[in-house]
Design an enzyme around this catalytic site. Structure first.
Site, mmCIF file in Angstrom:
data_model
loop_
_atom_site.group_PDB
_atom_site.id
_atom_site.type_symbol
_atom_site.label_atom_id
_atom_site.label_comp_id
_atom_site.label_asym_id
_atom_site.label_seq_id
_atom_site.Cartn_x
_atom_site.Cartn_y
_atom_site.Cartn_z
ATOM 1 C CD GLU A 122 -2.888 1.199 2.352
ATOM 2 O OE1 GLU A 122 -3.683 2.138 2.434
ATOM 3 O OE2 GLU A 122 -2.807 0.309 3.222
ATOM 4 N N GLY A 262 3.132 2.483 10.522
ATOM 5 C CA GLY A 262 2.967 1.860 11.827
ATOM 6 C C GLY A 262 2.669 0.377 11.681
ATOM 7 C CB ALA A 263 0.614 -1.888 11.645
ATOM 8 C CG MET A 264 0.011 -3.229 4.966
ATOM 9 S SD MET A 264 -0.976 -1.781 4.491
ATOM 10 C CE MET A 264 -2.228 -2.557 3.477
ATOM 11 C CG ASN A 266 -0.366 -6.716 4.229
ATOM 12 O OD1 ASN A 266 -0.465 -5.882 3.361
ATOM 13 N ND2 ASN A 266 0.626 -6.733 5.109
ATOM 14 C CD GLU A 299 -2.963 -1.548 10.746
ATOM 15 O OE1 GLU A 299 -3.496 -1.845 9.659
ATOM 16 O OE2 GLU A 299 -2.539 -0.406 11.002
ATOM 17 C CG HIS A 302 -7.789 -1.448 8.123
ATOM 18 N ND1 HIS A 302 -8.590 -0.581 7.426
ATOM 19 C CD2 HIS A 302 -6.712 -0.722 8.521
ATOM 20 C CE1 HIS A 302 -8.042 0.619 7.402
ATOM 21 N NE2 HIS A 302 -6.895 0.563 8.062
ATOM 22 C CD GLU A 321 -6.126 3.621 6.607
ATOM 23 O OE1 GLU A 321 -6.272 3.594 7.845
ATOM 24 O OE2 GLU A 321 -5.531 2.723 5.990
#
Length: 874
Positions: A122, A262-264, A266, A299, A302, A321
């Protein structure tokens, strides 16, 4: 100087993809410098057209292309695209590429760092792995097979569920993963390395057992328990509050040291910056524990708000977001102190988002154009976006908001949609007209609501008018009236909330401000009431009302809204600071006395509401104060802030000592009561040290020696910044010796040095950057030194000779060729030159011009620099 920007992408130019992809089969043969990627995809022409297939790709070595098994040589390859003329409507395309993960310092796509392979796709990183339709509205199912050396990379992970594995004769092994859910390419993930593994299980509300796996660096296993516990809390909370259950058989988190974000999120395989995973009492502060829980939650949430329903295009980024930030804020409020959590949210808006609105980088939460997609990741899109969602929650009520969410998921599950689709679902579910409210998505800037009132003592009639106005911004000159939920109450002379059944706004304690002016009339009053305004920060706006000192004190003591009480304390502090900044030689003694009396009253709150007291006893930051003036006079404002703090410290030294010693010292636990107590204790310590109170040095040293946790240890170091320089340096030397081999803790040491107010800071910063533990390749380390200096070292960065600006610009130019995404984030303070005095404005613009003259400037920086240099005031 004027800089021409590259051609921007516009939201209005969106068109559906010419081709769709149903399924992708990928094989990765991992090698540090020559990784082979074989991607086989099933394409379908989307509609009736003869357009060529244009694939995105960057920094790829193309090995071969086949269509339906037949080699293809008739294609055009450019720096950013691969174009093929294809007659078929349905076909299988196989592309083999070679990439160099070790040389990928941008940390986008597939990169090798810290002995492990990792991806970050991303927003547009997948195109650095293979040629593809790298856009969020192309969703496909993925099968991924990974080949690598078994000894060096025993763990090989990707999205979904592991369906097969095996070993090869040459010492390699392979693992195959299958993701049963369609996803855009930005949610693709791959990790390979040798980790320690922490496992657990979560049983969903429907009785399914989900395996939880947390991968961390060798030796860091004991620091992963809080993250795993936070994940389980988030999973349970999402079921209870939104009825959302996790949908795969396994949920994996990998912590890595080198990560831009910070983080993703996936799908099924979250990759985290290790600072948001690893924690124990010795090495992590209360804030670290809080942030880990919040980011883990973010996360995870999400999975539905971003993964199951994703964005049609990147202009809709706030769709996922802003909504997910709101959800993680609600989660954090339920897990900790609601008022302290809300104050933290608002401070981000006031310190950073309002500044963005006032700069050349102003944009709506749904921007209209962009050059570099990575520049979309802003406090406006995220945090103001969350405030817009919160306003909908306020207008619809909790039950109505939940109905809207349910409809949103049932209507759009598995699709890529828009912000308009979300708002429409909310409107359809509740029949509440949100047509005017939609302007929040397209209008930039910080609205201002001016409140005026009058009272006729003879008739007992009170009028209060709310007038809204949004000043022009860099991107928009003409503004429209917004739909603003404005919570408030009126307090009588005894501090009681006034109610009147004939005035529905008083019963609801809220007005819906839709026109330019909204008037409320209340009759039968004995005295003029005190309006307590914008409860719970019900809208991301500025409020202008001419409070008397006594009215602010009344709100602090009596308002029914804790946020309003804190806000009144901040207004009182701010008034004192600005008064001193303007007239340092003739202070308003009456105002200062009123402020000190209010502070004395706040001490009484500490016993019953320590979280609120801790926030109310803290002064507004320089960043917040800066947004309250038209032109920032750096030295005057900074020294006025310090003077007010020093007055509170010295005048109330005995109270600070009492408050410090009242806080019980107990073995460390991350629980709300203990967190509140430590916050008050360390705040008191900083005031005692600033006041030079008797024994403050002894108290400082004793706490440092006896601390069993990082919160109290760091509290000493921050307090020592107000004391003797020699003592601070000695404590910092001990701290470095103890923690130099722990990267996350050493980041705190670097940041403390970079923030230090000292005349030789620009001599010391190069020493920090030459430290054997510093590397420009490490985003965390760059942020801890360069970011801390630029954002928070007020006098150092804004040195009147421009040396601070030059220092930052020099390193931005170096970062441009290393990690332009990080460079574009830490350049932000330079782009906010508009509100400073004329000399500083020119010095900042000069450094921006230097950066603009750099050859091979990244798109990340071109966009920010060009917009900033071309800015004209409105």
């Amino acid at each position: 100087m004027s800089v021409l920007s590259p051609v921007a992408k516009k939201r209005s130019d969106y068109r559906a993809p010419d081709f769709l992809i149903d399924h992708v089969d990928m094989a990765f043969h991992l090698d540090v410098t020559q990784t082979r990627v074989i991607s086989t995809s099933r394409f379908t022409r989307n509609g009736q057209h003869q357009s060529p297939l244009v694939l995105d790709g960057e920094n790829l070595q193309l090995i071969s292309v086949t269509i339906n098994g037949e080699p293809v040589t008739d294609y055009h390859q450019s720096d950013e695209h691969l174009t093929l003329n294809i007659n078929q409507n349905d076909f299988e395309l196989c592309i083999e590429t070679r990439i160099n993960p070790q040389e990928n310092k941008t940390l986008e796509g597939l990169y090798f760092s810290g002995g492990a392979y990792c991806t970050q796709c991303e927003a547009e990183g997948f195109r650095k792995i293979t040629y593809f339709l790298d856009r969020p509205d192309v969703l496909a199912k993925y099968d991924v097979t990974i080949f690598a050396d078994k000894t060096r990379y025993p763990h090989m992970l990707s999205n979904g569920n592991q369906i097969d594995k095996g070993e090869l004769d040459d010492g390699r092994h392979w693992v195959k993963w299958q993701d049963p859910f369609k996803k855009p390419s930005y949610l693709f993930a791959l990790v390979a390395g040798n980790f320690d593994l922490l496992t657990d299980r979560f049983v969903t509300q429907s009785g399914r057992s989900v395996a939880l796996e947390l991968y961390v660096d060798k030796g860091a296993l004991d620091k992963g328990h809080h993250a795993l516990a936070s994940l389980k809390k988030a999973m349970a909370w999402d079921e209870q509050v939104f009825g959302l259950e996790y949908d795969l058989d396994i949920y994996m988190i990998v912590a890595v040291d080198f990560f831009n974000m910070g983080a993703m999120e996936n799908k099924g395989l979250n990759v985290f910056n290790s600072k948001f995973v690893l924690a124990d009492a010795e090495s992590a502060t209360d804030d670290d524990f809080f942030n880990i829980e919040a980011v883990i939650g973010h996360e995870y949430f999400h999975n539905w708000t971003g993964n199951r329903v994703t964005c049609r295009d990147w202009f809709q980024l706030s769709l996922k977001e802003g909504l997910t930030v709101f959800r993680d804020q609600q989660f954090s409020a339920d897990m900790s102190s609601p008022v302290f959590n809300r104050i933290k949210n608002v401070q981000i808006i006031r310190e950073h988002q309002f500044a963005e609105d006032a700069s050349a980088m102003a944009h709506p939460i749904r921007p209209e154009e962009v050059i570099e997609m990575n520049n979309f990741y802003t406090v406006t899109v995220y945090d103001k976006g969350a405030e817009v969602i919160r306003m909908m929650h306020t207008l619809l009520g909790a039950a109505g908001f939940r109905q809207g969410m349910d409809l949103y998921f049932s209507r759009f599950d598995g699709q890529a949609v828009t912000c308009d689709d979300f708002v429409q679902a909310m409107q359809d579910a509740t029949q509440v007209d949100l047509s005017q409210f939609r302007r929040w998505y397209s209008q930039s800037g910080t609205p201002k609501v001016k409140v005026t009132d009058s009272f006729d003592a003879k008739t007992g009639v009170y009028h209060i008018d709310f007038t809204q106005n949004t000043p022009p911004t860099a991107d928009q000159k003409v503004k429209q009236n917004l739909h603003i939920p404005f919570k408030f109450e009126l307090l009588d002379e005894k501090g009681n909330s006034i109610s009147d059944d004939s005035v529905p706004e008083l019963s609801a304690k809220m007005i819906e401000l839709t026109s330019r002016v909204h008037r409320i009339t209340v009759t039968g009053l004995q005295a003029k009431p005190t309006p307590s305004l914008l409860h719970d920060f019900s809208a991301p706006i500025k409020v202008d009302y001419a409070y008397s000192h006594q009215q602010l004190s009344n709100i602090i003591l009596y308002s029914g809204d804790d946020f309003a009480r804190w806000d009144a304390s901040q207004r009182l502090y701010s008034r004192c600071i600005h008064n001193l900044a303007i007239s340092p030689d003739t202070p308003d003694d009456e105002l200062l006395d009123s402020m000190l009396q209010a502070v004395q009253g706040i001490f009484d709150i500490a016993d019953v509401n320590p979280a609120l007291a801790g926030a109310m006893l803290s002064l507004p930051s320089f960043e917040t104060l800066s947004q309250q003036v038209d032109e920032i006079q750096v030295e005057a404002l900074y020294h006025a802030q310090r003077s007010v703090r020093n007055l509170i410290a010295t005048t109330l030294s005995d109270q600070w000592s009492t408050l410090y010693h009242k806080q019980a010292v107990v073995p460390y636990r991350y629980v709300a009561d203990d967190v509140d107590s430590r916050r008050l204790r360390n705040l008191s310590l900083s005031y005692l040290v600033q006041a030079g109170a008797p024994q403050s040095s002894d108290i400082l040293l004793a706490q440092f020696a006896q601390a069993d946790n990082m919160t109290d240890c760091l509290g000493v170091l921050k307090a020592a910044q107000f004391g003797e320089l020699k003592q601070f340096d000695q404590l910092m030397e001990q701290f470095e010796t103890r923690w130099r081999h722990d990267p996350l803790v050493l980041d705190k040491w670097f940041a403390l040095h970079a923030n230090m107010e000292r005349s030789d800071i620009l001599v010391r910063l190069p020493l920090l950057l030459s430290h054997d533990k510093f590397s420009l390749d490490n985003p965390n380390r760059v942020r801890s030194v360069l970011g801390s200096f630029a954002f928070y070292n007020v006098l150092g960065f804004h040195a009147v000779d421009g040396s601070g600006y030059k220092f930052l610009a020099d390193y931005i130019l170096k970062l441009n060729s290393v990690n332009p995404q990080v460079a574009a984030r830490i350049i932000t303070p330079l782009t906010q030159w508009q509100k400073f005095d004329e000399k500083r404005r020119e010095l900042m613009r000069y450094q921006l011009a230097r950066i603009a003259d750099c050859q091979d400037l990244s798109k990340d920086l071109i966009e920010k620099v060009s917009k900033s240099l071309n800015y004209t005031s409105h």
